[in-house]
Design a protein around this motif. Structure first.
Motif, PDB file in Angstrom:
ATOM      1  N   PRO A 214       0.795  -1.235   0.000  1.00  0.00           N
ATOM      2  CA  PRO A 214       0.000   0.000   0.000  1.00  0.00           C
ATOM      3  C   PRO A 214       0.827   1.285   0.000  1.00  0.00           C
ATOM      4  O   PRO A 214       0.315   2.338   0.379  1.00  0.00           O
ATOM      5  N   PHE A 215       2.111   1.200  -0.409  1.00  0.00           N
ATOM      6  CA  PHE A 215       2.982   2.371  -0.303  1.00  0.00           C
ATOM      7  C   PHE A 215       3.108   3.158  -1.603  1.00  0.00           C
ATOM      8  O   PHE A 215       3.848   4.140  -1.663  1.00  0.00           O
ATOM      9  N   ASN A 216       2.420   2.745  -2.652  1.00  0.00           N
ATOM     10  CA  ASN A 216       2.637   3.356  -3.964  1.00  0.00           C
ATOM     11  C   ASN A 216       1.544   4.337  -4.369  1.00  0.00           C
ATOM     12  O   ASN A 216       1.441   4.686  -5.541  1.00  0.00           O
ATOM     13  N   ASP A 217       0.725   4.782  -3.408  1.00  0.00           N
ATOM     14  CA  ASP A 217      -0.284   5.779  -3.756  1.00  0.00           C
ATOM     15  C   ASP A 217       0.225   7.178  -3.429  1.00  0.00           C
ATOM     16  O   ASP A 217       1.393   7.365  -3.077  1.00  0.00           O
ATOM     17  N   GLU A 218      -0.629   8.175  -3.533  1.00  0.00           N
ATOM     18  CA  GLU A 218      -0.188   9.553  -3.338  1.00  0.00           C
ATOM     19  C   GLU A 218       0.233   9.842  -1.901  1.00  0.00           C
ATOM     20  O   GLU A 218       0.945  10.819  -1.653  1.00  0.00           O
ATOM     21  N   ASP A 219      -0.172   9.009  -0.948  1.00  0.00           N
ATOM     22  CA  ASP A 219       0.234   9.170   0.446  1.00  0.00           C
ATOM     23  C   ASP A 219       1.387   8.245   0.804  1.00  0.00           C
ATOM     24  O   ASP A 219       1.612   7.935   1.980  1.00  0.00           O
ATOM     25  N   GLY A 220       2.119   7.826  -0.211  1.00  0.00           N
ATOM     26  CA  GLY A 220       3.186   6.858   0.015  1.00  0.00           C
ATOM     27  C   GLY A 220       4.252   7.329   0.988  1.00  0.00           C
ATOM     28  O   GLY A 220       4.668   6.583   1.880  1.00  0.00           O
ATOM     29  N   THR A 221       4.700   8.584   0.830  1.00  0.00           N
ATOM     30  CA  THR A 221       5.752   9.074   1.727  1.00  0.00           C
ATOM     31  C   THR A 221       5.251   9.180   3.164  1.00  0.00           C
ATOM     32  O   THR A 221       6.002   8.955   4.115  1.00  0.00           O
TER      33      THR A 221
END
Length: 560
Positions: A111-118
């Motif tokens: 789940p780390f590759n969306d716009e909230d990844g960072t």
């Protein structure tokens, strides 16, 4: 006790089984100095494993959350390698089309590759460090109450298991955020056992006089661990990011077994007196003879020249042997030791700066154009190790200077203030070329890690054997845990803020780091004033005494 009144050395409680086997094979015991070197080596390797197991998350950030916005500004596919070869820098310039062609591994990992990844990456960092920091406050007290060797080995084995389980998520195709969050929290819980334990062990074996230099050199394990962890995680990244966690996890697991077998946590565990107590060596007793120990409380300035073995044949005083007959100090009592609070708050800000680099420098390097070009994730991970090379030099230098000046607070404050221009220069000029980036990165590592290393080693050991304790309590691990636990709260906050601020530009991140470096120096201002006042007043008194002595010489001669 044997029939002749001497201690049966082989029955000493807390004796590591591996050392017992070596004794049987050799037929005789080691000297105190040999044991000291063994302690330094084993604890060095132990904490190298701890830090190596913390680096994978920083290496895989750009794999879990790739940003397809790195455009080749030179029009070439590869840049010429750095002069020493492609170990640290072999540029792979990436365009958006390249990212799309490389498949799911370059598209990130749900789940780390969306716009909230960072933000999610920052969250797992803060989950690890928050659990680490909170558990640290209790870990030190438990370590002082429990057997240090067992406590340390248990923590290492537990850390290895949960670091490895994080990587198992890759092979089991797990895409649930809470799984990775919980694995990091449990890993942080077990990792809290490390620092208070190793500092306490080294502090038990070495007196204060050379503590700054010895622990400055010994503290290189932090940077060596970061370097080894970065290179190790980067080297297996091409086989799947899960291996970047499993391999370092396996190393710390094996390191825990090594600690259990070969680490004597206290000199008393193997029949020697403590360096933080005064003792008398009877005439005719060789250094490597194992005899009963009588521990007499003394000021922390008692040095290894006075730390010899005592024969208790003519004494009815019951000795204190091993780690099981000691009384630990409470957390509140340790917090009240003079200097603990100031150094704890200083470390809060200093560690915030250091751990921001620890967790985000590889990501920063891979997302920042250096000389107009971008480097691969692997190259960024390798190049980031040079920050820790500077940290090794900084830790040794800070320890040596503080020993010479006998001024820990002044040394730490000076390094923190010098770190401010080094951070400014790195941000402004680090993108001009690779060579300039490398040079400024090493300087920044030296300035940032110097005071961090000094406070977490020599300062913690000094305060843990403070004269106010009067030698009747075990406080080394407790004090170390209080100081480093407070520092770890800052370490947790730094990566979290970086995950948020980096979305608005890296200038915001460096601005935060500069403010924190200045605040860290200011936290010790009162201690610095006290140190300088003491030094100048001491010189004034010494000069006055010399003048009075010279003035009295003719009078004394005349009386004769």
């Amino acid at each position: 006790m044997t029939t002749d009144g001497k201690t049966d050395h082989h029955s000493t409680r807390g004796n590591p089984p591996g050392i017992s086997v070596i004794r049987r094979i050799r037929g005789k015991d080691w000297s105190f100095n040999t044991y000291s070197y063994v302690v330094l080596l084993v604890t060095f390797m132990a904490y190298t494993c701890y830090h190596a197991s913390r680096k994978p998350s920083s290496i895989v950030k750009s794999v879990l959350y790739p940003e397809p916005n790195r455009i080749n500004t030179t029009g070439t596919g590869y840049d010429s390698p750095w002069p020493i070869g492609d170990l640290f820098v072999k540029e792979e310039l990436v365009s958006y089309n390249d990212v799309l062609k490389r498949g799911k591994h370059s598209k990130g990992w749900e789940p780390f590759n969306d716009e909230d990844g960072t933000l999610k990456l920052g969250a797992i960092d803060v989950a690890f460090l928050a659990c680490y920091a909170i558990a640290m406050y209790f870990a030190g007290h438990v370590a002082d109450s429990w057997d240090l060797r067992l406590f340390l080995s248990t923590g290492m084995i537990g850390s290895g298991i949960f670091v490895g389980l994080f990587g198992v998520g890759y092979f089991c195709n797990i895409h649930v955020f809470w799984f990775y969050l919980v694995m990091q929290m449990l890993a942080g819980l077990f990792q809290s056992t490390g620092w208070p334990s190793v500092v306490a062990v080294v502090g038990n074996w070495f007196g204060k006089k050379r503590r700054g230099l010895i622990m400055g050199i010994w503290n290189a394990h932090t940077s060596v661990g970061n370097i080894c962890g970065s290179l190790l995680a980067a080297s297996v990244l091409e086989y799947g990011w899960g291996w970047s966690f499993i391999v370092p996890g396996g190393f710390i697991f094996l390191g825990g077994i090594m600690v259990y077998l070969f680490l004597p946590a206290y000199p008393e565990d193997v029949g020697f007196s403590s360096p933080n107590s005064s003792a008398v060596k009877p005439v005719g007793v060789p250094e490597d003879q194992a005899v009963e120990v009588v521990t007499v409380p003394n000021d922390v300035e008692a040095q290894r020249g006075d730390e010899m073995i005592v024969v208790n044949e003519q004494s009815n005083v019951k000795p204190q042997i091993a780690s099981t007959n000691r009384k630990s100090i409470g957390i509140v009592g340790a917090w009240r030791i003079p200097g603990v609070q100031q150094f704890a708050f200083c470390l809060f800000l200093a560690k915030l700066v250091a751990y921001t680099f620890l967790y985000w420098l590889p990501f920063y390097l891979s997302q920042t154009a250096i000389g107009g070009e971008y480097m691969s994730v692997k190259s960024a991970g390798n190049l980031s190790t040079l920050f820790d090379v500077g940290g090794i030099v900084g830790g040794i230098l800070a320890g040596y200077i503080s020993d010479k000046l006998k001024a820990r607070a002044t040394t730490a404050t000076s390094f923190m203030f010098v770190a401010i221009p080094s951070l400014i220069l790195y941000r402004i000029y680090g993108s001009i070329s690779k060579n300039i980036n490398i040079f400024l990165m090493i300087i920044a590592g030296l300035c940032v890690n110097g005071p961090y290393a000094l406070i977490t080693t020599a300062v913690s050991a000094d305060l843990g054997t403070h004269s106010s304790l009067r030698g009747d309590s075990r406080a080394l691990a407790t004090v170390t845990a209080l100081i480093d636990g407070t520092g770890s709260l800052g370490a947790a906050l730094g990566p979290l803020l970086t995950g948020f601020l980096s979305k608005f530009g890296w200038d915001k991140v460096f601005g935060m780091l500069i403010i924190c470096a200045a605040g860290a120096g200011l936290c010790l201002s009162r201690l610095v004033v006290n140190e300088l006042h003491e030094k100048f007043s001491h010189r004034t008194v010494s000069a006055r005494d010399n003048v009075e002595a010279l003035a009295s010489q003719p009078l004394l001669s005349g009386q004769r």
